[in-house]
Enzyme design. Structure first.
Site, mmCIF file in Angstrom:
data_model
loop_
_atom_site.group_PDB
_atom_site.id
_atom_site.type_symbol
_atom_site.label_atom_id
_atom_site.label_comp_id
_atom_site.label_asym_id
_atom_site.label_seq_id
_atom_site.Cartn_x
_atom_site.Cartn_y
_atom_site.Cartn_z
ATOM 1 N N CYS A 109 1.025 -43.401 16.329
ATOM 2 C CA CYS A 109 1.139 -42.569 17.538
ATOM 3 C C CYS A 109 0.049 -42.857 18.565
ATOM 4 C CB CYS A 109 1.119 -41.095 17.162
ATOM 5 S SG CYS A 109 2.464 -40.663 16.065
ATOM 6 N N HIS B 140 -0.357 -36.778 23.524
ATOM 7 C CA HIS B 140 0.671 -37.210 22.568
ATOM 8 C C HIS B 140 1.543 -36.006 22.237
ATOM 9 C CE1 HIS B 140 2.793 -38.825 19.257
ATOM 10 N NE2 HIS B 140 2.123 -38.176 18.332
ATOM 11 N N ASN C 160 8.805 -36.205 18.761
ATOM 12 C CA ASN C 160 7.652 -37.102 18.620
ATOM 13 C C ASN C 160 8.154 -38.552 18.604
ATOM 14 O OD1 ASN C 160 5.463 -38.622 17.807
ATOM 15 N ND2 ASN C 160 4.873 -37.271 16.123
HETATM 16 O O1 UT7 Z 1 2.301 -37.721 15.478
HETATM 17 C C1 UT7 Z 1 1.432 -37.800 14.403
HETATM 18 C C2 UT7 Z 1 0.756 -36.556 14.168
HETATM 19 N N1 UT7 Z 1 1.637 -35.602 13.578
HETATM 20 C C3 UT7 Z 1 1.384 -34.343 13.724
HETATM 21 O O2 UT7 Z 1 0.442 -34.035 14.401
HETATM 22 C C4 UT7 Z 1 2.189 -33.324 12.995
HETATM 23 C C5 UT7 Z 1 1.280 -32.308 12.426
HETATM 24 N N2 UT7 Z 1 1.913 -31.261 11.672
HETATM 25 C C6 UT7 Z 1 2.765 -30.349 12.195
HETATM 26 O O3 UT7 Z 1 3.156 -30.440 13.338
HETATM 27 C C7 UT7 Z 1 3.159 -29.172 11.348
HETATM 28 O O4 UT7 Z 1 2.361 -29.123 10.199
HETATM 29 C C8 UT7 Z 1 4.652 -29.177 10.928
HETATM 30 C C9 UT7 Z 1 5.528 -28.890 12.128
HETATM 31 C C10 UT7 Z 1 5.018 -30.513 10.327
HETATM 32 C C11 UT7 Z 1 4.907 -28.078 9.903
HETATM 33 O O5 UT7 Z 1 4.534 -26.832 10.428
HETATM 34 P P1 UT7 Z 1 3.633 -25.843 9.551
HETATM 35 O O6 UT7 Z 1 3.486 -24.605 10.349
HETATM 36 O O7 UT7 Z 1 2.393 -26.588 9.187
HETATM 37 O O8 UT7 Z 1 4.553 -25.550 8.318
HETATM 38 P P2 UT7 Z 1 4.280 -25.817 6.773
HETATM 39 O O9 UT7 Z 1 4.295 -27.276 6.490
HETATM 40 O O10 UT7 Z 1 3.074 -25.024 6.366
HETATM 41 O O11 UT7 Z 1 5.551 -25.157 6.127
HETATM 42 C C12 UT7 Z 1 5.807 -23.758 6.202
HETATM 43 C C13 UT7 Z 1 7.110 -23.446 5.501
HETATM 44 C C14 UT7 Z 1 7.212 -24.088 4.120
HETATM 45 O O12 UT7 Z 1 7.878 -23.158 3.247
HETATM 46 P P3 UT7 Z 1 7.043 -22.301 2.189
HETATM 47 O O13 UT7 Z 1 6.348 -23.305 1.327
HETATM 48 O O14 UT7 Z 1 6.086 -21.477 3.027
HETATM 49 O O15 UT7 Z 1 8.098 -21.504 1.512
HETATM 50 C C15 UT7 Z 1 8.098 -25.282 4.337
HETATM 51 O O16 UT7 Z 1 8.834 -25.647 3.198
HETATM 52 O O17 UT7 Z 1 8.213 -23.970 6.262
HETATM 53 C C16 UT7 Z 1 9.048 -24.758 5.408
HETATM 54 N N3 UT7 Z 1 9.636 -25.829 6.206
HETATM 55 C C17 UT7 Z 1 10.788 -25.682 6.875
HETATM 56 N N4 UT7 Z 1 11.645 -24.651 7.012
HETATM 57 C C18 UT7 Z 1 12.711 -24.828 7.806
HETATM 58 C C19 UT7 Z 1 9.148 -27.068 6.408
HETATM 59 N N5 UT7 Z 1 9.976 -27.746 7.213
HETATM 60 C C20 UT7 Z 1 10.990 -26.916 7.516
HETATM 61 C C21 UT7 Z 1 12.133 -27.036 8.325
HETATM 62 N N6 UT7 Z 1 12.963 -25.981 8.432
HETATM 63 N N7 UT7 Z 1 12.438 -28.159 9.013
#
Ligand code: UT7
Length: 322
Positions: free
Chosen positions: A113, A249, A279
């Site tokens: 990225c 980004h 992204n």
């Molecule tokens: O470009 C390179 C750099 N990349 C980034 O900067 C991305 C950085 N990370 C992020 O943007 C975020 O961490 C994400 C958008 C990927 C995830 O958001 P989050 O608020 O950190 O969510 P999480 O990973 O803590 O997941 C929360 C919950 C989980 O369920 P439990 O374990 O709390 O029951 C996940 O399983 O959300 C669940 N989950 C989803 N639910 C519905 C994860 N993906 C999804 C989904 N739909 N697509």
């Protein structure tokens, strides 16, 4: 010493739009979750027959048109991509052939990225030393080809596209400074764990896609981008209030808002395309720049801060007098 100025920008997004509702049919997710956690509403996906070079060519031609220059006056081509058409030749060489340019150096940069910022930094150095006069820098990706479409934690995030700029040597101020960094110790937090010479069989099966520890990456991104903003301002002896536009980004709206808050910038001065592009990795910064140049928000003479963070980890920024 010469400065390098942006004299043209371009962008290209494939026709096919994939909405969050489309994704609801593929994995267990909801439009509500995706919008709340990322800000993304839709992304563009390349057609089966479209390659990264196809996307790059469209963006490059638009940037060259905007610059109003003869194509053969370009004396270096840099393509930032994580999703090259072939193992070799580089996508930059393939693009060079499409553009009908012969002899100038052409090479790819792989910094995921942050790739476009890396490319911009290299181009700026070549111009500043007098080695190049006009450099085409492209960020182009078909991330849809390396996404694991069964993994809801990553497949909702990415999209395809390309953005480009033409840089020219000038005695006027242009790129004021670039800052690029990497720390490979975090490589496992965001990666495709297979390739040409590592886990080759899995790679050939085509089943391995992007894997990410989203939460860890999120925290690192927010902290690291905060630091690079400070580094960039400090090196230039500038204050937060001197920045007219933040062109970040586009990974996650929440990360963008955190950086804007750090800069005390209202969101009206931040270019966001993540809602409609998702992204697009190395393409995201030049695509966002192109959107804001073309819709008239970014004006000549304004000060822009470009920044990115991604796999590697890699991160970087560019401060530009547009
Ligand atoms: O470009 C390179 C750099 N990349 C980034 O900067 C991305 C950085 N990370 C992020 O943007 C975020 O961490 C994400 C958008 C990927 C995830 O958001 P989050 O608020 O950190 O969510 P999480 O990973 O803590 O997941 C929360 C919950 C989980 O369920 P439990 O374990 O709390 O029951 C996940 O399983 O959300 C669940 N989950 C989803 N639910 C519905 C994860 N993906 C999804 C989904 N739909 N697509």
């Amino acid at each position: 010493m010469m400065n390098s100025r942006i004299i043209g920008t371009g962008g290209y997004l494939p026709e096919r739009v994939m909405s969050n509702q489309d994704l609801e049919k593929i994995v267990e997710t909801t439009d509500e979750w995706i919008v709340e956690r990322t800000g993304i509403k839709q992304r563009h996906i390349a057609a089966e027959e479209q390659s990264t070079c196809d996307l790059a060519e469209q963006a490059a031609r638009q940037a060259i048109d905007a610059a109003g220059i003869a194509i053969d006056s370009i004396d270096m081509i840099i393509v930032a991509t994580t999703t090259p058409d072939r193992v070799f030749p580089s996508t930059a060489c393939l693009l060079q052939r499409r553009l009908g340019i012969h002899g100038c150096p052409a090479f790819d940069v792989q910094a995921v990225c942050t790739g476009f910022i890396y490319g911009l930094s290299v181009a700026d150095k070549f111009i500043k030393t007098g080695a190049s006069k006009r450099v085409l820098v492209v960020g182009a990706e078909t991330m849809s080809r390396i996404v694991d479409w069964s993994d809801r934690t990553t497949c909702v995030l990415f999209g395809d596209g390309a953005g480009a700029v033409v840089l020219e040597a000038s005695d006027q101020p242009g790129i004021l400074s670039t800052h690029i960094h990497a720390d490979g110790q975090y490589s496992e937090l965001l990666h495709v764990p297979a390739g040409v010479s590592f886990h080759h069989a899995e790679f050939k099966s085509g089943k391995i896609g992007i894997q990410m520890q989203g939460n860890e990456v999120f925290k690192m991104a927010v902290n690291t981008l905060g630091r690079i903003v400070d580094e960039t301002l400090q090196e230039n002896g500038l204050d937060k209030s001197d920045i007219d536009w933040l062109v970040p980004h586009q990974a996650n709206e929440r990360i963008i808002k955190a950086t804007a808050k750090k800069l005390r910038m209202p969101m009206e001065r931040v270019v966001t395309t993540v809602q409609t592009h998702g992204n697009t990795s190395a393409a995201s910064v030049p695509l966002a720049l192109n959107v804001a140049v073309r819709d008239g928000r970014i004006q000549r003479g304004e000060t822009l801060l470009l920044e990115a963070f991604g796999g590697g980890f890699t991160w970087g920024s560019a401060l530009i007098k547009y």
